[in-house]
Enzyme design. Structure first.
Site, mmCIF file in Angstrom:
data_model
loop_
_atom_site.group_PDB
_atom_site.id
_atom_site.type_symbol
_atom_site.label_atom_id
_atom_site.label_comp_id
_atom_site.label_asym_id
_atom_site.label_seq_id
_atom_site.Cartn_x
_atom_site.Cartn_y
_atom_site.Cartn_z
ATOM 1 N N HIS A 30 0.843 -1.206 0.000
ATOM 2 C CA HIS A 30 0.000 0.000 0.000
ATOM 3 C C HIS A 30 0.876 1.253 0.000
ATOM 4 C CE1 HIS A 30 -4.008 1.851 1.294
ATOM 5 N NE2 HIS A 30 -3.159 2.869 1.306
ATOM 6 N N GLU A 213 -10.884 3.513 7.117
ATOM 7 C CA GLU A 213 -9.846 4.447 7.597
ATOM 8 C C GLU A 213 -10.586 5.602 8.281
ATOM 9 O OE1 GLU A 213 -7.829 6.625 4.510
ATOM 10 O OE2 GLU A 213 -6.128 7.183 5.788
HETATM 11 N N1 ADE Z 1 -4.529 9.063 -0.868
HETATM 12 C C1 ADE Z 1 -3.285 9.125 -0.403
HETATM 13 N N2 ADE Z 1 -3.238 8.717 0.894
HETATM 14 C C2 ADE Z 1 -4.502 8.382 1.230
HETATM 15 C C3 ADE Z 1 -5.111 7.904 2.406
HETATM 16 N N3 ADE Z 1 -4.411 7.660 3.517
HETATM 17 N N4 ADE Z 1 -6.438 7.692 2.400
HETATM 18 C C4 ADE Z 1 -7.149 7.929 1.290
HETATM 19 N N5 ADE Z 1 -6.636 8.382 0.155
HETATM 20 C C5 ADE Z 1 -5.321 8.613 0.116
HETATM 21 ZN ZN ZN Z 2 -3.666 4.852 1.086
#
Ligand code: ADE
Ligand code: ZN
Length: 346
Positions: A30, A213
Protein backbone atom coordinates in the site's frame (compact mmCIF):
# COMPACT_ATOMS: atom_id res chain seq x y z
CA UNK A 1 -1.53 -9.13 23.71
CA UNK A 2 -0.51 -12.60 24.88
CA UNK A 3 1.70 -13.42 27.84
CA UNK A 4 4.79 -14.11 25.74
CA UNK A 5 4.43 -10.65 24.15
CA UNK A 6 3.95 -8.98 27.55
CA UNK A 7 7.06 -10.75 28.74
CA UNK A 8 9.02 -9.63 25.70
CA UNK A 9 7.87 -6.04 26.21
CA UNK A 10 9.01 -6.08 29.82
CA UNK A 11 12.60 -6.56 28.63
CA UNK A 12 14.20 -3.91 26.41
CA UNK A 13 15.02 -5.31 22.97
CA UNK A 14 18.74 -5.51 22.36
CA UNK A 15 20.31 -3.49 19.55
CA UNK A 16 21.10 -6.58 17.49
CA UNK A 17 17.53 -7.76 17.56
CA UNK A 18 16.21 -4.33 16.59
CA UNK A 19 18.74 -4.18 13.80
CA UNK A 20 17.72 -7.58 12.47
CA UNK A 21 14.03 -6.64 12.55
CA UNK A 22 14.39 -3.29 10.81
CA UNK A 23 16.61 -4.80 8.10
CA UNK A 24 14.30 -7.70 7.26
CA UNK A 25 13.39 -8.01 3.60
CA UNK A 26 9.92 -6.50 3.22
CA UNK A 27 6.84 -6.56 1.03
CA UNK A 28 4.83 -3.33 0.81
CA UNK A 29 1.32 -3.51 -0.66
CA UNK A 30 0.00 0.00 0.00
CA UNK A 31 1.97 2.93 -1.37
CA UNK A 32 0.69 5.97 -3.27
CA UNK A 33 3.11 6.90 -6.02
CA UNK A 34 2.78 10.68 -5.63
CA UNK A 35 2.46 10.29 -1.87
CA UNK A 36 5.92 8.74 -1.81
CA UNK A 37 7.50 11.76 -3.52
CA UNK A 38 10.21 13.30 -1.33
CA UNK A 39 9.34 16.97 -0.67
CA UNK A 40 12.73 18.08 -2.03
CA UNK A 41 11.92 16.29 -5.29
CA UNK A 42 8.57 18.11 -5.61
CA UNK A 43 10.14 21.44 -4.63
CA UNK A 44 12.86 20.94 -7.29
CA UNK A 45 10.31 20.21 -10.02
CA UNK A 46 8.23 23.22 -8.94
CA UNK A 47 11.30 25.44 -9.33
CA UNK A 48 12.14 23.95 -12.75
CA UNK A 49 8.60 24.60 -13.96
CA UNK A 50 8.00 27.86 -12.09
CA UNK A 51 4.96 26.44 -10.30
CA UNK A 52 3.96 28.29 -7.14
CA UNK A 53 3.56 25.75 -4.31
CA UNK A 54 2.87 28.23 -1.55
CA UNK A 55 1.40 26.52 1.50
CA UNK A 56 2.53 23.02 0.51
CA UNK A 57 5.69 22.88 2.65
CA UNK A 58 6.50 23.52 6.29
CA UNK A 59 9.45 25.75 7.19
CA UNK A 60 11.40 22.52 7.85
CA UNK A 61 10.86 21.33 4.29
CA UNK A 62 8.21 18.68 5.05
CA UNK A 63 4.66 18.67 3.72
CA UNK A 64 2.22 20.95 5.58
CA UNK A 65 -1.32 19.79 6.38
CA UNK A 66 -3.78 20.17 9.25
CA UNK A 67 -6.03 17.15 8.81
CA UNK A 68 -7.02 14.48 6.29
CA UNK A 69 -9.06 16.69 3.96
CA UNK A 70 -6.28 19.29 3.95
CA UNK A 71 -3.77 16.47 3.38
CA UNK A 72 -5.69 15.46 0.22
CA UNK A 73 -5.58 19.02 -1.14
CA UNK A 74 -1.86 19.42 -0.35
CA UNK A 75 -1.25 16.03 -1.99
CA UNK A 76 -3.02 17.21 -5.14
CA UNK A 77 -1.17 20.55 -5.14
CA UNK A 78 2.20 18.76 -4.83
CA UNK A 79 1.13 16.35 -7.59
CA UNK A 80 0.34 19.27 -9.92
CA UNK A 81 4.07 19.70 -10.67
CA UNK A 82 4.21 16.18 -12.16
CA UNK A 83 3.24 17.09 -15.69
CA UNK A 84 4.80 14.53 -18.02
CA UNK A 85 5.75 10.85 -18.39
CA UNK A 86 9.38 11.92 -17.86
CA UNK A 87 8.44 13.49 -14.49
CA UNK A 88 6.83 10.20 -13.44
CA UNK A 89 9.93 8.28 -14.58
CA UNK A 90 12.07 10.48 -12.33
CA UNK A 91 9.58 10.07 -9.49
CA UNK A 92 9.58 6.28 -9.90
CA UNK A 93 13.36 6.19 -9.68
CA UNK A 94 13.37 8.32 -6.50
CA UNK A 95 10.59 6.28 -4.87
CA UNK A 96 12.16 2.91 -5.61
CA UNK A 97 15.60 3.97 -4.43
CA UNK A 98 14.06 4.90 -1.08
CA UNK A 99 12.01 1.68 -0.88
CA UNK A 100 15.06 -0.44 -1.73
CA UNK A 101 17.07 1.40 0.95
CA UNK A 102 14.39 0.19 3.37
CA UNK A 103 14.91 -3.44 2.23
CA UNK A 104 11.62 -3.57 0.34
CA UNK A 105 11.92 -6.39 -2.21
CA UNK A 106 8.43 -6.09 -3.68
CA UNK A 107 6.07 -3.14 -3.76
CA UNK A 108 2.67 -2.33 -5.21
CA UNK A 109 2.00 1.30 -6.00
CA UNK A 110 -1.25 3.17 -6.55
CA UNK A 111 -1.27 5.01 -9.87
CA UNK A 112 -4.08 7.32 -10.92
CA UNK A 113 -4.71 8.09 -14.60
CA UNK A 114 -6.43 11.26 -13.33
CA UNK A 115 -2.94 12.55 -12.50
CA UNK A 116 -1.23 10.73 -15.39
CA UNK A 117 -2.82 12.14 -18.53
CA UNK A 118 -6.19 13.28 -17.13
CA UNK A 119 -8.02 9.99 -17.70
CA UNK A 120 -7.23 9.70 -21.42
CA UNK A 121 -6.23 6.14 -22.34
CA UNK A 122 -3.59 7.15 -24.92
CA UNK A 123 -1.90 9.59 -22.55
CA UNK A 124 -2.10 7.08 -19.69
CA UNK A 125 -0.28 4.49 -21.83
CA UNK A 126 2.59 6.96 -22.29
CA UNK A 127 2.86 7.63 -18.57
CA UNK A 128 2.70 3.94 -17.81
CA UNK A 129 5.41 3.16 -20.34
CA UNK A 130 7.75 5.68 -18.69
CA UNK A 131 6.96 4.38 -15.19
CA UNK A 132 7.56 0.77 -16.21
CA UNK A 133 10.88 1.61 -17.87
CA UNK A 134 12.03 3.35 -14.68
CA UNK A 135 10.84 0.40 -12.59
CA UNK A 136 12.73 -2.05 -14.81
CA UNK A 137 15.87 0.01 -14.32
CA UNK A 138 15.37 0.06 -10.54
CA UNK A 139 14.87 -3.72 -10.56
CA UNK A 140 18.18 -4.14 -12.43
CA UNK A 141 19.99 -1.70 -10.11
CA UNK A 142 18.44 -2.55 -6.73
CA UNK A 143 16.58 -5.83 -7.18
CA UNK A 144 13.25 -4.28 -6.13
CA UNK A 145 10.14 -5.44 -8.00
CA UNK A 146 7.28 -2.98 -8.59
CA UNK A 147 3.73 -3.62 -9.81
CA UNK A 148 0.92 -1.10 -10.34
CA UNK A 149 -2.63 -0.77 -9.06
CA UNK A 150 -4.74 1.66 -11.08
CA UNK A 151 -6.64 3.73 -8.58
CA UNK A 152 -9.68 5.93 -8.90
CA UNK A 153 -10.21 8.83 -6.54
CA UNK A 154 -13.43 8.69 -4.58
CA UNK A 155 -14.00 12.44 -4.27
CA UNK A 156 -13.55 12.85 -8.04
CA UNK A 157 -16.81 10.89 -8.40
CA UNK A 158 -18.10 7.78 -10.24
CA UNK A 159 -17.83 9.19 -13.80
CA UNK A 160 -14.12 9.91 -13.45
CA UNK A 161 -13.79 6.44 -11.90
CA UNK A 162 -15.28 4.89 -15.05
CA UNK A 163 -12.64 6.61 -17.21
CA UNK A 164 -10.01 5.34 -14.77
CA UNK A 165 -11.40 1.80 -14.93
CA UNK A 166 -11.22 1.95 -18.73
CA UNK A 167 -7.54 2.94 -18.49
CA UNK A 168 -7.05 0.02 -16.09
CA UNK A 169 -8.87 -2.49 -18.29
CA UNK A 170 -6.91 -1.38 -21.38
CA UNK A 171 -3.56 -1.84 -19.67
CA UNK A 172 -4.29 -4.82 -17.41
CA UNK A 173 -1.59 -7.47 -17.58
CA UNK A 174 1.47 -8.68 -15.78
CA UNK A 175 2.45 -5.16 -14.63
CA UNK A 176 -0.88 -3.45 -13.99
CA UNK A 177 -2.24 -6.11 -11.69
CA UNK A 178 -4.95 -4.41 -9.66
CA UNK A 179 -7.64 -1.78 -9.42
CA UNK A 180 -8.48 0.27 -6.34
CA UNK A 181 -10.08 3.36 -4.90
CA UNK A 182 -8.49 6.01 -2.67
CA UNK A 183 -9.44 9.55 -1.68
CA UNK A 184 -12.11 10.87 0.66
CA UNK A 185 -13.93 7.87 2.11
CA UNK A 186 -16.73 10.11 3.41
CA UNK A 187 -17.75 11.04 -0.17
CA UNK A 188 -20.28 8.70 -1.82
CA UNK A 189 -20.73 4.99 -1.23
CA UNK A 190 -18.78 1.96 -2.49
CA UNK A 191 -21.74 0.86 -4.64
CA UNK A 192 -21.48 4.12 -6.63
CA UNK A 193 -18.23 2.67 -7.96
CA UNK A 194 -19.46 -0.90 -8.58
CA UNK A 195 -19.60 -0.39 -12.36
CA UNK A 196 -15.90 0.53 -12.41
CA UNK A 197 -14.91 -2.37 -10.19
CA UNK A 198 -16.93 -4.77 -12.38
CA UNK A 199 -15.10 -3.49 -15.46
CA UNK A 200 -11.73 -3.96 -13.74
CA UNK A 201 -12.64 -7.46 -12.52
CA UNK A 202 -13.74 -8.48 -16.02
CA UNK A 203 -10.34 -7.32 -17.29
CA UNK A 204 -8.72 -9.79 -14.87
CA UNK A 205 -7.56 -7.27 -12.28
CA UNK A 206 -7.41 -7.95 -8.55
CA UNK A 207 -9.33 -5.53 -6.37
CA UNK A 208 -8.66 -3.45 -3.26
CA UNK A 209 -10.42 -0.43 -1.71
CA UNK A 210 -9.57 2.14 0.93
CA UNK A 211 -12.22 1.58 3.61
CA UNK A 212 -12.48 1.71 7.37
CA UNK A 213 -9.85 4.45 7.60
CA UNK A 214 -12.38 7.29 8.10
CA UNK A 215 -15.57 5.33 7.64
CA UNK A 216 -16.69 2.77 10.19
CA UNK A 217 -17.08 -0.98 9.99
CA UNK A 218 -20.06 -0.60 7.59
CA UNK A 219 -17.77 1.04 5.07
CA UNK A 220 -15.49 -2.03 5.13
CA UNK A 221 -18.47 -4.37 4.83
CA UNK A 222 -19.85 -2.40 1.85
CA UNK A 223 -16.48 -2.45 0.08
CA UNK A 224 -16.40 -6.25 0.39
CA UNK A 225 -20.06 -6.83 -0.49
CA UNK A 226 -20.55 -4.17 -3.18
CA UNK A 227 -17.12 -4.08 -4.84
CA UNK A 228 -15.93 -7.67 -4.31
CA UNK A 229 -12.48 -6.66 -3.09
CA UNK A 230 -10.06 -9.23 -1.65
CA UNK A 231 -7.93 -6.63 0.12
CA UNK A 232 -8.83 -3.54 2.09
CA UNK A 233 -6.67 -0.44 2.40
CA UNK A 234 -6.52 0.32 6.15
CA UNK A 235 -9.73 -1.42 7.32
CA UNK A 236 -8.79 -0.68 10.91
CA UNK A 237 -12.29 0.39 11.99
CA UNK A 238 -13.43 -3.18 11.40
CA UNK A 239 -12.31 -3.70 14.98
CA UNK A 240 -15.54 -2.06 16.23
CA UNK A 241 -17.63 -4.91 14.77
CA UNK A 242 -16.46 -8.37 15.83
CA UNK A 243 -18.84 -10.12 13.40
CA UNK A 244 -17.07 -8.23 10.62
CA UNK A 245 -13.69 -9.23 12.07
CA UNK A 246 -14.84 -12.88 11.86
CA UNK A 247 -15.94 -12.28 8.26
CA UNK A 248 -12.49 -10.90 7.40
CA UNK A 249 -10.91 -13.99 8.93
CA UNK A 250 -13.30 -16.45 7.22
CA UNK A 251 -12.95 -14.82 3.81
CA UNK A 252 -9.20 -14.31 4.21
CA UNK A 253 -9.53 -10.62 3.40
CA UNK A 254 -6.12 -9.01 3.76
CA UNK A 255 -5.75 -5.61 5.42
CA UNK A 256 -3.13 -3.20 4.12
CA UNK A 257 -2.52 -1.49 7.45
CA UNK A 258 -0.55 1.77 7.58
CA UNK A 259 -0.01 2.43 11.29
CA UNK A 260 2.21 5.52 10.98
CA UNK A 261 -0.23 7.15 8.56
CA UNK A 262 -3.12 6.47 10.96
CA UNK A 263 -1.28 8.10 13.85
CA UNK A 264 -0.14 11.21 11.94
CA UNK A 265 -3.63 11.71 10.47
CA UNK A 266 -5.10 11.19 13.92
CA UNK A 267 -7.20 8.12 13.15
CA UNK A 268 -5.64 6.94 16.45
CA UNK A 269 -3.83 9.19 18.91
CA UNK A 270 -0.83 6.86 19.22
CA UNK A 271 0.44 3.44 18.16
CA UNK A 272 -0.20 1.80 21.53
CA UNK A 273 -3.99 2.12 21.01
CA UNK A 274 -3.88 1.18 17.31
CA UNK A 275 -5.84 -2.06 16.65
CA UNK A 276 -3.28 -3.79 14.40
CA UNK A 277 -2.08 -6.09 17.17
CA UNK A 278 -5.63 -7.04 18.22
CA UNK A 279 -6.69 -7.65 14.63
CA UNK A 280 -3.67 -9.92 14.13
CA UNK A 281 -4.39 -11.81 17.33
CA UNK A 282 -7.97 -12.37 16.23
CA UNK A 283 -6.64 -14.04 13.09
CA UNK A 284 -7.09 -11.25 10.54
CA UNK A 285 -4.46 -11.27 7.80
CA UNK A 286 -2.69 -7.97 8.42
CA UNK A 287 0.20 -6.48 6.46
CA UNK A 288 2.22 -3.31 7.07
CA UNK A 289 2.77 -0.39 4.68
CA UNK A 290 3.66 3.30 4.77
CA UNK A 291 0.87 4.86 2.59
CA UNK A 292 2.57 8.23 1.83
CA UNK A 293 5.87 7.95 3.69
CA UNK A 294 7.36 11.48 3.47
CA UNK A 295 3.99 13.04 4.34
CA UNK A 296 3.92 10.98 7.52
CA UNK A 297 7.64 11.17 8.37
CA UNK A 298 7.95 7.43 8.08
CA UNK A 299 9.71 4.62 6.23
CA UNK A 300 9.23 0.86 6.22
CA UNK A 301 12.17 0.48 8.61
CA UNK A 302 10.61 3.05 10.93
CA UNK A 303 7.25 1.24 10.88
CA UNK A 304 8.93 -2.05 11.83
CA UNK A 305 10.91 -0.40 14.59
CA UNK A 306 7.78 1.25 16.05
CA UNK A 307 5.75 -1.97 15.90
CA UNK A 308 8.53 -4.02 17.49
CA UNK A 309 8.92 -1.53 20.34
CA UNK A 310 5.21 -0.95 20.91
CA UNK A 311 3.87 -4.50 20.62
CA UNK A 312 6.97 -6.61 21.28
CA UNK A 313 6.71 -8.19 17.83
CA UNK A 314 9.74 -10.34 17.10
CA UNK A 315 11.28 -11.46 13.80
CA UNK A 316 8.87 -14.38 13.50
CA UNK A 317 5.87 -12.03 13.58
CA UNK A 318 7.35 -9.81 10.88
CA UNK A 319 8.29 -12.84 8.78
CA UNK A 320 4.66 -13.97 8.98
CA UNK A 321 3.42 -10.50 7.95
CA UNK A 322 5.70 -10.51 4.93
CA UNK A 323 4.67 -14.02 3.98
CA UNK A 324 1.01 -12.91 4.18
CA UNK A 325 1.80 -9.87 2.04
CA UNK A 326 3.67 -11.90 -0.60
CA UNK A 327 0.77 -14.38 -0.82
CA UNK A 328 -1.75 -11.51 -1.08
CA UNK A 329 0.28 -9.65 -3.71
CA UNK A 330 -1.59 -9.16 -6.98
CA UNK A 331 1.36 -10.27 -9.14
CA UNK A 332 1.54 -13.53 -11.09
CA UNK A 333 2.71 -16.71 -9.40
CA UNK A 334 6.21 -16.73 -10.94
CA UNK A 335 6.84 -13.27 -9.52
CA UNK A 336 5.36 -14.36 -6.18
CA UNK A 337 7.79 -17.30 -6.03
CA UNK A 338 10.71 -14.94 -6.68
CA UNK A 339 9.49 -12.67 -3.87
CA UNK A 340 9.03 -15.56 -1.44
CA UNK A 341 12.60 -16.67 -2.18
CA UNK A 342 13.89 -13.19 -1.35
CA UNK A 343 12.04 -13.32 1.99
CA UNK A 344 13.83 -16.55 2.93
CA UNK A 345 17.12 -14.67 3.22
CA UNK A 346 17.32 -14.64 7.03
N1 ADE B 1 -4.53 9.06 -0.87
C1 ADE B 1 -3.28 9.13 -0.40
N2 ADE B 1 -3.24 8.72 0.89
C2 ADE B 1 -4.50 8.38 1.23
C3 ADE B 1 -5.11 7.90 2.41
N3 ADE B 1 -4.41 7.66 3.52
N4 ADE B 1 -6.44 7.69 2.40
C4 ADE B 1 -7.15 7.93 1.29
N5 ADE B 1 -6.64 8.38 0.15
C5 ADE B 1 -5.32 8.61 0.12
ZN1 ZN C 1 -3.67 4.85 1.09
Amino acid sequence: MDEEQRDRLSRPMDEDQIDRITRLPKVELHLHHEGAAPPAFIRGLAQEKSVNLEGVFTSNGGYAFRDFVHFLSVYEAATSVLKSPEDYARLTKAVLEESAANDVVYSETFLSPDFCGGGDVGAWREYLHAIKDAADEAERDHGIILRGIVTCIRHFGPDKAKATALCAAETAGDWIVGFGIAGDEMKGKPKDFAYSFDMAREAGLHLTAHAGEWGGAASVRDAIDDLGVTRIGHGVHAITDLALVDKLVENEIVLEVCPGSNVVLNVYPNLAVHPIDTLRERGVKVTVSTDDPPFFHTTMRQEYLNLAKTFGWDEAVFAELNDTAARAAFCDDDTRERVLKRLERI
